[in-house]
Design a protein around this motif. Structure first.
Motif, mmCIF file in Angstrom:
data_model
loop_
_atom_site.group_PDB
_atom_site.id
_atom_site.type_symbol
_atom_site.label_atom_id
_atom_site.label_comp_id
_atom_site.label_asym_id
_atom_site.label_seq_id
_atom_site.Cartn_x
_atom_site.Cartn_y
_atom_site.Cartn_z
ATOM 1 N N ILE A 230 1.060 -0.895 0.330
ATOM 2 C CA ILE A 230 0.380 -0.108 0.339
ATOM 3 C C ILE A 230 1.002 1.278 0.299
ATOM 4 N N THR A 231 0.960 1.809 -1.344
ATOM 5 C CA THR A 231 1.196 3.262 -1.103
ATOM 6 C C THR A 231 1.206 4.913 0.222
ATOM 7 N N PRO A 232 2.342 5.464 0.317
ATOM 8 C CA PRO A 232 1.490 6.228 1.403
ATOM 9 C C PRO A 232 0.648 7.220 1.557
ATOM 10 N N GLN A 233 0.172 7.703 -0.497
ATOM 11 C CA GLN A 233 -1.053 8.253 -0.317
ATOM 12 C C GLN A 233 -2.053 7.524 -0.451
ATOM 13 N N GLN A 234 -2.764 6.188 -0.573
ATOM 14 C CA GLN A 234 -3.366 5.388 0.009
ATOM 15 C C GLN A 234 -3.455 4.723 1.424
ATOM 16 N N LEU A 235 -2.564 4.183 2.464
ATOM 17 C CA LEU A 235 -2.752 4.732 3.542
ATOM 18 C C LEU A 235 -3.557 5.544 3.672
ATOM 19 N N ALA A 236 -2.705 7.401 3.477
ATOM 20 C CA ALA A 236 -3.288 8.239 4.117
ATOM 21 C C ALA A 236 -5.033 8.125 3.748
ATOM 22 N N PHE A 237 -5.846 7.875 2.342
ATOM 23 C CA PHE A 237 -6.752 8.615 2.146
ATOM 24 C C PHE A 237 -7.153 7.225 2.690
ATOM 25 N N ASN A 238 -6.835 5.942 3.252
ATOM 26 C CA ASN A 238 -7.656 4.687 3.728
ATOM 27 C C ASN A 238 -8.105 5.277 5.655
ATOM 28 N N SER A 239 -7.030 6.080 5.699
ATOM 29 C CA SER A 239 -7.155 6.817 7.736
ATOM 30 C C SER A 239 -8.062 7.685 7.751
ATOM 31 N N GLU A 240 -8.833 7.888 6.316
ATOM 32 C CA GLU A 240 -9.718 9.513 6.214
ATOM 33 C C GLU A 240 -11.201 8.449 5.888
ATOM 34 N N HIS A 241 -10.583 7.523 5.417
ATOM 35 C CA HIS A 241 -12.343 6.566 4.262
ATOM 36 C C HIS A 241 -12.974 5.395 4.700
ATOM 37 N N GLY A 242 -11.324 4.879 4.974
ATOM 38 C CA GLY A 242 -11.895 3.200 5.875
ATOM 39 C C GLY A 242 -11.568 1.884 4.249
ATOM 40 N N PHE A 243 -11.507 2.748 3.372
ATOM 41 C CA PHE A 243 -10.529 1.914 2.007
ATOM 42 C C PHE A 243 -10.022 3.135 1.094
ATOM 43 N N TYR A 244 -9.002 2.525 0.641
ATOM 44 C CA TYR A 244 -8.543 3.690 -1.005
ATOM 45 C C TYR A 244 -8.368 2.686 -2.041
ATOM 46 N N ILE A 245 -8.202 3.656 -2.980
ATOM 47 C CA ILE A 245 -8.439 3.096 -4.136
ATOM 48 C C ILE A 245 -7.837 2.622 -4.705
ATOM 49 N N THR A 246 -8.181 1.618 -5.980
ATOM 50 C CA THR A 246 -6.798 0.615 -6.683
ATOM 51 C C THR A 246 -6.951 0.579 -7.906
ATOM 52 N N SER A 247 -7.777 1.056 -7.957
ATOM 53 C CA SER A 247 -8.508 1.418 -10.380
ATOM 54 C C SER A 247 -9.485 2.763 -9.367
ATOM 55 N N SER A 248 -8.871 4.205 -10.313
ATOM 56 C CA SER A 248 -9.546 4.536 -9.850
ATOM 57 C C SER A 248 -10.587 6.086 -11.058
ATOM 58 N N ASP A 249 -10.611 4.813 -11.512
ATOM 59 C CA ASP A 249 -11.958 5.560 -13.147
ATOM 60 C C ASP A 249 -12.676 4.965 -12.743
ATOM 61 N N TYR A 250 -14.262 5.790 -13.461
ATOM 62 C CA TYR A 250 -15.639 5.265 -13.695
ATOM 63 C C TYR A 250 -15.652 5.100 -15.044
ATOM 64 N N ILE A 251 -16.547 4.405 -15.399
ATOM 65 C CA ILE A 251 -16.422 3.970 -16.817
ATOM 66 C C ILE A 251 -18.060 3.687 -16.682
ATOM 67 N N GLN A 252 -18.792 4.217 -16.038
ATOM 68 C CA GLN A 252 -19.925 4.736 -16.687
ATOM 69 C C GLN A 252 -20.785 3.284 -15.376
ATOM 70 N N ARG A 253 -19.756 2.752 -14.302
ATOM 71 C CA ARG A 253 -20.701 1.432 -13.860
ATOM 72 C C ARG A 253 -22.212 2.012 -13.383
ATOM 73 N N PRO A 254 -23.623 1.505 -13.077
ATOM 74 C CA PRO A 254 -24.513 1.444 -12.261
ATOM 75 C C PRO A 254 -24.471 0.514 -10.794
ATOM 76 N N GLU A 255 -24.196 -0.304 -10.223
ATOM 77 C CA GLU A 255 -24.060 -0.405 -9.442
ATOM 78 C C GLU A 255 -23.775 -0.308 -8.209
ATOM 79 N N VAL A 256 -23.521 0.625 -8.004
ATOM 80 C CA VAL A 256 -24.045 1.042 -6.710
ATOM 81 C C VAL A 256 -25.095 2.289 -6.709
ATOM 82 N N LEU A 257 -25.878 2.479 -7.855
ATOM 83 C CA LEU A 257 -26.904 3.053 -8.076
ATOM 84 C C LEU A 257 -28.050 2.093 -8.334
#
Length: 525
Positions: free
Chosen positions: A374-401
């Motif tokens: 895990i990179t320092p940037q990912q650790l920092a993001f995780n410490s704030e949000h409880g997960f970290y991003i491994t693939s940052s793109d959004y390809i118009q997926r519907p599943e969360v909605l």
């Protein structure tokens, strides 16, 4: 031909009892949210107008370059995917336009690449055409004719005595691509192909689809109900022992449940296997983050927990809500709502308010993801949000909605309306390209730019789920329709009083198989 007759042809039994309900009774959308339905429709009509101008008849619009792409056979996937949404939204003039085009499609002569996915073609074209036929009052039998035409080509995926179809077909030669497939590809055909059997009075289609699922469900698995991801059609055996609700596995589990509801079959293997898979997942894969106590489902590779999640996998809270209601199991519903909140957290935590393609998390049992450190940037993001991003793109997926829509229809809690409204605002702010709506390279850094594509499922799924979230809940009710995995509604019979046997599928001894050299081609059926 009516569904009860088709089920008899398929060796199934239907019932006509009024029974369990999925939606909260008396549900209505408060007036203050009314504008959001029109906002979702506006995104759709804007997107379609650009598609019509720059990509009509092709699979996808490229909204940045104002061009098109054909990677789904070249038959106009976006048009077929959009037809049902047009009918749901009452855009009858646009539907007539698409009907005129789809009536002329010749699936015997694909204009684009020869290799075609059986799964992708089924969920878009067979499902889209049949759903549009039902939603338009069964007035246009040409839609059934075209669904049959493409299914007749896809049927060459079953060869010899194999009950598992190969994943891809070379359409010009009707030759299957001999390779390992996955349970999502092999197990996500039942809704569409049994519906085709209903309208063609030909049980062959439904038999092909159901025999594949029943074979998968009958194989021994590492955890009860949780079939491994990969399967070899030539041997009929699993290839490896990777367990996941994510891509490659996802819609197999989705359709176990949905086929039980759409068919009202008295064969309890489908829903009992689904329930067993959910139970195994709660016991083994359900994890909470060390920060924020967010709930996620991990993967499992041969008994080793993999702490990863994905936008694609976030369909399962909605699926569990549907199953929890059908089984009248509040425990499943409660876990589903927690998992739904975990998936929404991936939206609420980013700069754009849109969730990433892939993420990982740290839980009390570890942080292993099968990848690098895990990179320092990912650790920092995780410490704030409880997960970290491994693939940052959004390809118009519907599943969360999609899961958010189910949560609203099941609970009536307006926080889900607020979330859908936030997504519409984010789409309008961050996704417009030169002529329509695009994807994002980085959901947490808008400056990374846009992805030059408007996916066909943008029309079929994202905008339909958003529209229906703010629509009258009695319209396209979850008690009247079952959605295929491309969000094409299929008319369901009245629900049963209960579903499943009340039992779990017992665990069988499992031995992992690994496929060697590819098998030679076998003469198609």
């Amino acid at each position: 031909m009516r569904l009860s007759c088709v089920l008899t042809l398929l060796g199934l039994t239907s019932y006509s009892l009024a029974g369990v309900t999925v939606q909260k009774p008396g549900l209505s959308v408060p007036a203050k949210y009314a504008a959001n339905r029109a906002a979702a429709e506006k995104i759709f009509t804007t997107s379609y107008a650009a598609y019509k101008e720059f990509a009509f008849g092709h699979d996808e619009l490229l909204p940045v370059s104002e061009s098109f792409e054909d990677d789904l056979g070249g038959w106009g996937a976006s048009l077929v995917d959009a037809m049902g949404t047009m009918l749901v939204m009452g855009l009858d003039d646009l539907f007539t336009e698409t009907l005129n085009f789809t009536s002329q499609i010749d699936f015997n002569t694909p204009p684009a690449a020869g290799l075609v996915s059986v799964f992708e073609t089924t969920i878009r074209f067979v499902g889209g055409l049949l759903s549009a036929y039902e939603l338009s009052g069964e007035q246009h039998p040409i839609l059934v004719t075209k669904a049959k035409q493409v299914a007749d080509k896809l049927a060459f995926a079953w060869v010899g005595d194999n009950v598992i179809p190969f994943g891809h077909i070379d359409f010009p030669s009707n030759t299957p691509n001999i390779a390992v497939t996955n349970i999502a590809e092999a197990g996500t055909l039942t809704l569409e192909w049994t519906t085709l059997s209903k309208f063609t009075n030909n049980a062959t289609y439904g038999n092909l689809a159901t025999q594949s699922v029943l074979h998968i469900a009958d194989l021994a698995s590492p955890l009860p109900g949780l079939a491994p991801q990969d399967i070899d059609p030539a041997s009929g055996e699993f290839d490896g022992a990777y367990l996941s609700w994510g891509g490659g596995s996802d819609s197999y589990f989705e359709y176990l449940l949905k086929f039980a509801r759409l068919s009202n079959t008295n064969n309890n293997v489908y829903i009992d296997t689904w329930k067993t898979a959910v139970d195994s997942s709660i016991r083994t894969l359900l994890k909470t983050s060390t920060v924020g106590n967010h709930s996620y489902l991990a993967d499992d590779n041969g008994g080793e927990i993999i702490h990863v999640g994905s936008h694609l996998a976030c369909f399962f809270p909605g699926n569990w809500l549907l199953g929890g209601k059908l089984l009248q199991n509040q425990t499943i519903i409660d876990f589903a709502l927690k998992l739904n909140d975990g998936c929404w957290n991936t939206y609420a935590s980013t700069e754009t308010g849109i969730g990433p393609e892939g993420f990982a998390f740290i839980s009390p049992d570890g942080n292993f993801t099968g990848g690098g450190t895990i990179t320092p940037q990912q650790l920092a993001f995780n410490s704030e949000h409880g997960f970290y991003i491994t693939s940052s793109d959004y390809i118009q997926r519907p599943e969360v909605l999609e899961s958010n829509f189910y949560a609203w229809r099941v609970t009536g809690d307006t926080k889900y309306l607020d979330r859908a409204a936030a997504a519409i605002a984010s789409f309008n702010k961050f996704l417009p390209a030169t002529v329509a709506f695009a994807g994002l390279n980085d959901v947490d850094d808008f400056s990374a730019g846009l992805i030059d594509i408007t996916e066909s499922f943008w029309f079929a799924e994202v905008l339909k789920y958003l529209y229906l979230t703010f629509d009258d809940p009695s319209h396209i009710s979850l008690d009247d329709y079952v959605f295929n995995t491309e969000c094409h509604p299929l008319k369901a019979p009245p629900a049963l009083n209960s579903y499943g046997s009340g039992n779990f599928i017992p665990q069988k001894p499992f031995t992992a198989h690994t496929t060697g050299a590819p098998r030679p081609a076998i003469s198609p059926i």
